[in-house]
Write an enzyme that holds these catalytic residues in place. Structure first.
Site, mmCIF file in Angstrom:
data_model
loop_
_atom_site.group_PDB
_atom_site.id
_atom_site.type_symbol
_atom_site.label_atom_id
_atom_site.label_comp_id
_atom_site.label_asym_id
_atom_site.label_seq_id
_atom_site.Cartn_x
_atom_site.Cartn_y
_atom_site.Cartn_z
ATOM 1 C CG HIS A 345 0.871 2.844 -2.569
ATOM 2 N ND1 HIS A 345 -0.120 2.469 -1.710
ATOM 3 C CD2 HIS A 345 2.023 2.541 -1.933
ATOM 4 C CE1 HIS A 345 0.387 1.966 -0.608
ATOM 5 N NE2 HIS A 345 1.691 1.983 -0.701
ATOM 6 C CG HIS A 381 0.743 -2.409 -1.693
ATOM 7 N ND1 HIS A 381 1.927 -2.138 -2.335
ATOM 8 C CD2 HIS A 381 0.723 -1.592 -0.608
ATOM 9 C CE1 HIS A 381 2.589 -1.220 -1.674
ATOM 10 N NE2 HIS A 381 1.884 -0.846 -0.630
#
Ligand SMILES: [Fe+2]
Length: 449
Positions: A345, A381
Site C-alpha cells: 500500500h 511498502h
C-alpha cells in the site's frame, strides 16, 4: 554501569509507599496520601487541611467542551518550584520543525536497535529523536524518540509544556515518580505523561531502552469503536492512574522544562513532588498492552490496520488523526483464501513502527526487537519477498501469530528525519532491497496463481 535504587517514597509517618493504581480511562479520580487532606464538596476552601495549598492544573482551555483539569493540594504551590530559568542544550532531543538540507526524509527506512551503552544517560540526555512532524509552536504534530537510560534522575525533575508523552518500554523497567503519584512501567506496558506534569524517571533495575511518541496536539483518547460496540480493543478499565504520593524532601533540586522546543533549567530547594491529595481527570496513566483485545477478520480479507488502534490523538479534521497508536500483537489468523499479511500500500498517513518483541508477519527478517522503521507519506511498502511467497503458498488453516508485539505511531503529517536518524543511528542501508527480488509473475495466462 551505574544503576541506583529508586528513591524511596516515604509517607509523613515513615511508612514506605507502594505504588497503587485506580482503574478507568479519563475518570474523575480522587485520592489522598494522608487522611483528610482532600477537601470534601468543594475545590478551594479558605484553609486546606495540613496547611496545604490548593492549585489547579489545566490540560485543556477553561472553556473546552470537555475540560480536563486536576485540583492538587500540595506542600508548596508550584510557584515555589519555579525560579529563574537558564537555557540548556540537549542536542539529541529535537522538536518540529527540524529539517536538515543534507538529510533525505523521502524513502523507506529501517534501523537496527540503538545499542545500549556504558555512557551515563538519564531520561533527558538519553533521548534520541528520530523524526519530527508538524510544528511544536502551533501544537500540531509529533516527535518520535528512542530513549537509552543508564542512570536515574537524582534530585532532578522534568516537565514538557510542549507535549503529552506516550512511553513504550522495550527493555528494562522505569519508575515515573510524578506530582500525582508513582507509575512503575515495564515492557509490554505503556504510560502517558500529560503536558505540564512534573516528574522524575528512575531505573528499577538494569539499563532501559524504549520508544516515545511526543504528542504536540490534542490529548490521546480512546478511538470510537463504531459498529464494534462497547467491548474489545482497549477497554477503559485497563487504564490505571496512580494514587497520590508525595515527597517532603528539602534538598537542592533542578527542574528542566521543555518549552517551544527549547530546554530551560531552574534550581529550587526541595522536591517538587509534594502533592498530598488530588482530584480530577487530568492525570498520568499506564496501560498493559497484554490486555488489548484485538478484533479482526473471521472469514476472508482483513480490515485496515486502524482496527488495532489503542489510542488516538485527534486533529482538527474528524477521522484524520494527529497520531494513532496502533498495536500488532498475538492473534489468530483464520481467513480463507486470503493473502493474510498486510497488503502492499501507499498511505497519506506517515507510519513509524517499532518492534517490542518477536517477529512481525510482513517482515520475518530485519525488523528486530528495539528496531524501528519509517514509511513516510505516500511511499509504497508491504511484505518482503519471503513473506509474500510464504503467505501466497501457505496451506490456510487457523494459524496463531505468536510471540509478536509491534506498534505504529501513525500521523497525518509527513515525518522528517533528524540528523541523528539520518547520519548517526544504525540505519539499514539495504532495507529497500527487501523488495528487490519480488518477481514479475504475469505472463498473460489467467490461471497462474
Ligand atoms: Fe503501512
Amino acid at each position: 554501569m551505574k544503576t541506583q535504587n529508586p528513591t524511596p517514597l516515604v509517607k509523613a509517618d515513615g511508612m514506605t509507599i507502594t505504588p497503587g493504581y485506580m482503574p478507568g480511562f479519563g475518570n474523575d479520580f480522587e485520592t489522598e496520601a494522608l487522611p483528610g487532606a482532600l477537601p470534601l464538596g468543594m475545590n478551594s476552601p479558605q484553609k486546606v487541611n495540613y496547611g496545604l495549598y490548593g492549585e489547579q492544573l489545566s490540560g485543556t482551555a477553561f472553556t473546552d467542551v470537555r475540560p480536563e483539569r486536576t485540583w492538587c493540594y500540595r506542600i508548596r504551590p508550584s510557584v515555589k518550584h519555579s525560579h529563574r530559568y537558564e537555557k540548556i542544550d540537549l542536542p539529541h532531543f529535537r522538536s518540529a520543525p527540524d529539517i536538515h538540507p543534507d538529510v533525505t526524509s523521502l524513502g523507506q527506512y529501517r534501523w537496527d536497535p540503538i545499542p545500549l551503552t556504558e555512557e551515563p544517560l538519564d531520561w533527558l540526555t538519553g533521548m534520541r529523536t528520530m523524526t519530527t512532524a508538524g510544528d511544536v509552536h502551533t501544537q500540531v504534530g509529533l516527535a518520535t524518540h528512542i530513549y537509552l537510560v543508564t542512570q536515574s534522575m537524582e534530585d532532578a525533575y522534568f516537565f514538557s509544556a510542549d507535549s503529552e508523552m506516550l512511553v513504550v518500554p522495550q527493555e528494562g523497567r522505569l519508575r515515573f515518580a510524578t506530582e500525582l503519584g508513582v507509575i512503575d512501567l515495564e515492557p509490554k506496558e505503556i504510560a502517558i505523561i500529560p503536558r505540564g506534569l512534573v516528574y522524575r524517571v528512575e531505573l528499577l533495575d538494569g539499563p532501559a531502552r524504549g520508544f516515545v511518541c511526543e504528542n504536540y496536539g490534542q490529548k490521546f483518547e480512546l478511538p470510537g469503536r463504531g459498529p464494534i460496540g462497547a467491548n474489545c480493543m482497549a477497554n477503559p478499565r485497563d487504564f490505571k492512574a496512580p494514587v497520590a504520593a508525595f515527597e517532603d524532601r528539602e534538598v537542592r533540586s533542578t527542574v528542566t522544562v521543555k518549552w517551544c522546543g527549547q530546554f530551560h533549567t531552574t534550581v529550587i530547594g526541595q522536591s517538587p513532588l509534594d502533592v498530598v491529595a488530588w482530584h480530577g481527570n487530568y492525570a498520568p496513566y499506564k496501560y498493559d498492552l497484554r490486555t488489548y483485545c484485538p478484533v479482526g477478520a473471521i472469514l476472508f480479507d482483513h480490515p485496515d490496520p486502524s482496527i488495532f488502534t489503542v489510542l488516538t490523538a485527534p486533529s482538527g479534521q474528524p477521522g484524520t488523526a494527529n497520531i494513532d497508536f496502533v498495536l500488532f500483537r498475538e492473534r489468530w489468523m483464520v481467513m480463507e483464501d486470503t493473502f493474510r499479511p498486510p497488503w502492499y500500500h501507499k498511505n497519506i498517513m506517515s507510519e513509524m513502527m517499532g518492534n517490542i518483541y518477536g517477529q512481525y508477519d510482513a517482515k520475518p527478517q530485519g525488523f528486530v526487537p528495539g528496531g524501528v522503521s519509517l514509511h513516510n507519506m505516500m511511499l509504497p511498502h508491504g511484505p518482503d519477498r519471503e513473506a509474500f511467497e510464504k503467505a501466497s503458498n501457505a496451506n490456510l488453516g487457523p494459524d496463531k501469530l505468536d510471540n509478536t508485539m509491534s506498534f505504529m505511531f501513525e500521523t497525518r503529517f509527513p515525518q522528517q528525519l533528524t540528523q541523528f536518524a539520518g547520519k548517526d543511528a544504525p540505519l539499514q542501508d539495504d532495507y529497500i532491497d527487501c523488495w528487490k527480488d519480488i518477481e514479475k509473475k504475469f505472463d498473460g495466462s489467467p490461471g497462474k496463481k
